[in-house]
Design an enzyme around this catalytic site. Structure first.
Site, PDB file in Angstrom:
ATOM      1  N   TYR A 110       0.856  -1.184   0.000  1.00 47.02           N
ATOM      2  CA  TYR A 110       0.000   0.000   0.000  1.00 47.02           C
ATOM      3  C   TYR A 110       0.896   1.240   0.000  1.00 47.02           C
ATOM      4  CZ  TYR A 110      -3.933  -2.987   1.501  1.00 47.02           C
ATOM      5  OH  TYR A 110      -4.912  -3.956   1.594  1.00 47.02           O
ATOM      6  N   ARG A 126     -16.106   0.025  -1.005  1.00 47.19           N
ATOM      7  CA  ARG A 126     -15.264   1.162  -1.385  1.00 47.19           C
ATOM      8  C   ARG A 126     -16.047   2.480  -1.422  1.00 47.19           C
ATOM      9  NH1 ARG A 126     -14.439  -3.461  -3.592  1.00 47.19           N
ATOM     10  NH2 ARG A 126     -12.369  -4.394  -3.490  1.00 47.19           N
ATOM     11  N   GLY A 127     -16.985   2.589  -0.497  1.00 42.74           N
ATOM     12  CA  GLY A 127     -17.784   3.804  -0.389  1.00 42.74           C
ATOM     13  C   GLY A 127     -19.065   3.779  -1.190  1.00 42.74           C
TER      14      GLY A 127
END
Length: 334
Positions: free
Chosen positions: A56, A211-212
């Site tokens: 990440y 993811r929202g």
């Protein structure tokens, strides 16, 4: 804070974990100070499980978490548990080059993660995606050696199918399977979740708000910035997006009836699927974290669950959860 145990061999953790990926990559720019403040707020609220990946931001996320842990107060810092994914190969331009699950690579990745996080052990260690060129038995065996050496406490897996789960569990105890699970991503219910339960393996569910997409905050005309993963995600494209947000509108009606937000209702639904499931919430800001934690106070009875199922039926989502090129790397989809 409520707590749950990850499988029969894993640690006892907070009922919600914090997924830190968005603080470093894939969802556009993030505020470093706010990210660290959010990690601190999570620890102060009793969240003990912090999930990351060494890829990440090419190590940025682990350094960020390391700084947050170093500057957090006691006893919160002492209770923090790190869950780390490894194996994804990156290039200097941020591209992806496959996965490496060779035993020597496993130990190399772990050495760098320990240094970046500033810890003397990783609580749960897992390969992010199965390396097709390396038997899962060899990868898990290497992590087992790290456990024996004291560098890792527990072995986890990520996005593997039922057969791979069995093969891995035959090598060493597996604490949990990290896999996408939400109202609109329910593929694990057929074979993977029953197999995990049979083997005594817990589930850490990521993507609980997709993811929202099903957070209640994603607007129909929102423009995504360059580098935002959702710009390539099939569920966020054109007509798919509109159809998926129609599902959110239906879910909103149920949430309002409970005096809760859409996000809280979606998270509470995952929590209600079993005591062996720990949702990971990808909050990047303290206000979103506070909202997510509110799901712990939301009780869903049988009528509520039925209403949610009616609003968002299984299989109702439009579009796959990843682009085709990434779906090909998912052992869980085979």
């Amino acid at each position: 804070m409520q707590h749950r145990t990850l499988g029969t061999t894993g640690p006892r953790v907070s009922a919600l974990g914090l997924g830190a990926m968005g603080m470093s990559a894939l969802y556009g720019e993030a505020d470093r100070a706010e990210s660290i403040a959010t990690i601190h707020a999570a620890l102060d609220a009793g969240v003990t499980l912090i999930d990351t990946g060494d890829f990440y931001g090419m190590g940025h996320n682990e350094l960020l978490i390391g700084e947050a842990l170093r500057t957090a107060g006691e006893p919160a810092r002492a209770k923090a548990l790190t869950s780390v994914k490894f194996g994804a190969l990156r290039d200097p331009d941020g591209g992806w080059s496959g996965y490496d699950g060779r035993p020597a690579a496993v130990k190399n990745f772990a050495a760098y993660s320990l240094q970046r996080l500033g810890v003397d052990h990783i609580d749960i260690y897992r390969i992010a995606r199965v390396d097709p060129d390396v038997p899962i038995e060899e990868t898990v065996g290497a992590i087992a050696e790290l456990v024996q050496a004291g560098h890792v406490r527990h072995i986890g897996l990520s996005e593997v199918g039922a057969d791979t789960l069995r093969r891995a569990a035959a090598v060493a105890p597996i604490s949990d399977l990290q896999i996408e699970y939400s109202l609109i991503s329910r593929g694990i219910e057929d074979r993977i979740l029953p197999t995990a339960r049979e083997l005594g393996i817990g589930v850490t569910a990521y993507g609980v708000l997709s993811r929202g997409l099903i957070s209640g905050h994603f607007e129909r005309d929102r423009q995504l910035g360059a580098g935002d993963f959702r710009g390539m995600s099939p569920r966020f494209q054109g007509e798919n997006l509109q159809r998926n947000l129609d599902l959110v509108d239906a879910l909103r009606k149920v949430a309002e009836g409970k005096g809760a937000s859409v996000a809280q209702t979606a998270i509470a639904w995952v929590l209600a699927q079993g005591e062996d499931i720990v949702p990971l919430v990808g909050a990047r800001r303290r206000d979103r974290l506070t909202e997510a934690l509110g799901a712990l106070d939301l009780t869903l009875d049988a009528a509520d669950l039925a209403a949610i199922e009616e609003a968002v039926p299984a299989g109702a989502a439009a579009g796959a959860r990843y682009p085709d090129s990434q779906m090909a790397h998912l052992d869980s989809e085979r």
